[in-house]
Design a protein around this motif. Structure first.
Motif, PDB file in Angstrom:
ATOM      1  N   ILE A  29       4.939   8.163  -3.522  1.00 15.22           N
ATOM      2  CA  ILE A  29       6.323   8.525  -3.210  1.00 15.22           C
ATOM      3  C   ILE A  29       6.472  10.027  -3.455  1.00 15.22           C
ATOM      4  CG2 ILE A  29       8.751   8.096  -3.729  1.00 15.22           C
ATOM      5  CD1 ILE A  29       7.934   5.342  -4.777  1.00 15.22           C
ATOM      6  N   PRO A  30       6.322  10.848  -2.425  1.00 18.02           N
ATOM      7  CA  PRO A  30       6.228  12.306  -2.618  1.00 18.02           C
ATOM      8  C   PRO A  30       7.474  12.946  -3.201  1.00 18.02           C
ATOM      9  CG  PRO A  30       6.386  11.742  -0.274  1.00 18.02           C
ATOM     10  CD  PRO A  30       6.167  10.466  -1.007  1.00 18.02           C
ATOM     11  N   GLU A  31       8.655  12.355  -2.992  1.00 21.21           N
ATOM     12  CA  GLU A  31       9.870  13.000  -3.480  1.00 21.21           C
ATOM     13  C   GLU A  31       9.995  12.962  -5.005  1.00 21.21           C
ATOM     14  OE1 GLU A  31      11.256   8.980  -1.633  1.00 21.21           O
ATOM     15  OE2 GLU A  31       9.754  10.538  -1.228  1.00 21.21           O
ATOM     16  N   LEU A  32       9.112  12.236  -5.680  1.00 22.24           N
ATOM     17  CA  LEU A  32       9.162  12.164  -7.147  1.00 22.24           C
ATOM     18  C   LEU A  32       8.411  13.296  -7.831  1.00 22.24           C
ATOM     19  CD1 LEU A  32       8.799   8.328  -7.870  1.00 22.24           C
ATOM     20  CD2 LEU A  32      10.860   9.690  -7.457  1.00 22.24           C
TER      21      LEU A  32
ATOM     22  N   ASP B 256      19.715  23.972  -5.541  1.00 26.21           N
ATOM     23  CA  ASP B 256      20.121  22.645  -5.077  1.00 26.21           C
ATOM     24  C   ASP B 256      19.939  21.582  -6.157  1.00 26.21           C
ATOM     25  OD1 ASP B 256      20.874  23.536  -2.571  1.00 26.21           O
ATOM     26  OD2 ASP B 256      18.905  23.151  -1.670  1.00 26.21           O
ATOM     27  N   ALA B 257      18.972  21.807  -7.056  1.00 25.55           N
ATOM     28  CA  ALA B 257      18.694  20.863  -8.135  1.00 25.55           C
ATOM     29  C   ALA B 257      18.774  21.579  -9.474  1.00 25.55           C
ATOM     30  CB  ALA B 257      17.310  20.230  -7.956  1.00 25.55           C
ATOM     31  N   VAL B 258      18.986  20.813 -10.550  1.00 20.52           N
ATOM     32  CA  VAL B 258      18.970  21.354 -11.900  1.00 20.52           C
ATOM     33  C   VAL B 258      17.549  21.233 -12.445  1.00 20.52           C
ATOM     34  CG1 VAL B 258      19.921  21.175 -14.224  1.00 20.52           C
ATOM     35  CG2 VAL B 258      21.345  20.603 -12.247  1.00 20.52           C
ATOM     36  N   LEU B 259      16.992  22.350 -12.901  1.00 25.54           N
ATOM     37  CA  LEU B 259      15.647  22.353 -13.467  1.00 25.54           C
ATOM     38  C   LEU B 259      15.754  22.280 -14.986  1.00 25.54           C
ATOM     39  CD1 LEU B 259      12.614  22.549 -12.854  1.00 25.54           C
ATOM     40  CD2 LEU B 259      12.830  25.042 -13.031  1.00 25.54           C
TER      41      LEU B 259
ATOM     42  N   PRO C  74      20.512  16.707  -8.028  1.00 18.35           N
ATOM     43  CA  PRO C  74      19.203  16.151  -8.399  1.00 18.35           C
ATOM     44  C   PRO C  74      18.633  16.897  -9.601  1.00 18.35           C
ATOM     45  CG  PRO C  74      19.341  16.495  -6.034  1.00 18.35           C
ATOM     46  CD  PRO C  74      20.558  17.147  -6.624  1.00 18.35           C
ATOM     47  N   LEU C  75      17.748  16.225 -10.344  1.00 17.85           N
ATOM     48  CA  LEU C  75      17.160  16.780 -11.553  1.00 17.85           C
ATOM     49  C   LEU C  75      15.650  16.937 -11.377  1.00 17.85           C
ATOM     50  CD1 LEU C  75      19.001  14.497 -14.143  1.00 17.85           C
ATOM     51  CD2 LEU C  75      19.745  16.724 -13.266  1.00 17.85           C
TER      52      LEU C  75
ATOM     53  N   ASN D 224      21.155  10.341 -10.993  1.00 27.24           N
ATOM     54  CA  ASN D 224      20.712  11.496 -10.208  1.00 27.24           C
ATOM     55  C   ASN D 224      19.277  11.308  -9.741  1.00 27.24           C
ATOM     56  OD1 ASN D 224      22.568  12.103 -12.415  1.00 27.24           O
ATOM     57  ND2 ASN D 224      22.610  14.192 -11.623  1.00 27.24           N
ATOM     58  N   PRO D 225      18.934  11.721  -8.513  1.00 25.04           N
ATOM     59  CA  PRO D 225      17.513  11.732  -8.119  1.00 25.04           C
ATOM     60  C   PRO D 225      16.712  12.584  -9.091  1.00 25.04           C
ATOM     61  CG  PRO D 225      18.947  12.101  -6.227  1.00 25.04           C
ATOM     62  CD  PRO D 225      19.833  12.173  -7.432  1.00 25.04           C
TER      63      PRO D 225
END
Length: 274
Positions: A149-152, A167-170, A228-229, A252-253
């Motif tokens: 699952i590449p989006e992980l 776009d995402a929180v790091l 997303p995180l 959150n993703p």
């Protein structure tokens, strides 16, 4: 069984489940220099999940890099893991490397996997059965299938893009002094500091006595919004502790920057903050 963690009491009451497989994902040593005196015993019937040597791409100079789906599938089958296996993963430090193994299985498409909260120390404190670690165990070959699952997982290119887009929180799981760049890194050749725009939530803040804090306490530690995180750390291991903590609370993703600071910190043209 899809929740991220289970208690020792739950595991003890489900030991007779024919699909249950217990995996020990302990490290022999770790960058945090956390020690244990539980190196020679295991939960009865456990199989060793070797993150460092078997379930990593050892040809990659970065530590703990994810293996190919083909390698993961082959090695999981050697451990007798099947498509319908219910996996419980622990380590001998309570909570340290087991979340990394949990995330790897999620990455490879296996959903029926969870972490033993408190790990081997908690199991022993409850006086549940243990045994000496056997030499050269053999298992029937399983039929596990990896469905990546590449989006992980995120690459440095995706992290660099996110530095600009936000776009995402790091979220950086390292200790505060490392995040701030106070002092030299443990690994040679690494600059000190953090990825621009990232926030620091040390993994230790989510744990007490080797177990995850109760949910109401986790919320007090967390820093997040609806985006997303992406989780990072030194080498992609303790980032997964933070990931599970957030998984216990929010929807959150979530993904992991696999190269983490070991990759980012050694590339001179990538910007850093202190």
């Amino acid at each position: 069984m899809t929740k991220p963690i289970v208690s020792a009491a739950w595991l003890f009451s489900n030991l007779e489940d024919p699909n249950l497989i217990i995996l020990d994902a302990s490290f022999k040593e770790n960058q945090s220099n956390v020690k244990t005196d539980l190196k020679n015993i295991q939960i009865k019937g456990t199989r060793f999940f070797d993150i460092k040597n078997t379930f990593s791409d050892t040809s990659n100079p970065l530590p703990n890099t994810i293996p190919s789906p083909e390698q993961f599938e082959l090695e999981a089958r050697k451990l007798g893991i099947n498509k319908n296996s219910s996996l419980i993963i622990y380590d001998n430090l309570g909570i340290y490397s087991s979340p990394r193994a949990w995330w790897l299985f999620k990455l490879m498409g296996h959903q029926n996997v969870t972490v033993l909260d408190g790990g081997l120390p908690e199991w022993i404190s409850q006086k549940f059965p243990v045994e000496a670690i056997p030499e050269n165990p053999n298992y029937s070959i399983g039929n596990f299938e990896a469905e990546f699952i590449p989006e992980l997982v995120k690459s440095k290119e995706q992290i660099l893009e996110n530095v600009h887009t936000k776009d995402a929180v790091l979220i950086d799981a390292r200790a505060e002094n490392r995040f701030r760049g106070n002092g030299a890194e443990r690994r040679t050749g690494l600059r000190s500091g953090h990825i621009p725009g990232s926030i620091n939530v040390p993994y230790t803040q989510f744990l007490q006595n080797g177990k995850f804090l109760p949910k109401e306490e986790l919320v007090k530690v967390m820093k997040t919004d609806s985006r997303p995180l992406i989780f990072t750390c030194g080498s992609g291991v303790t980032a997964c502790i933070d990931l599970i903590a957030y998984e216990l609370i929010g929807k959150n993703p979530k993904s992991v920057y696999d190269g983490s600071w070991t990759e980012w910190g050694q590339i001179g043209n990538l910007s850093i903050e202190k």
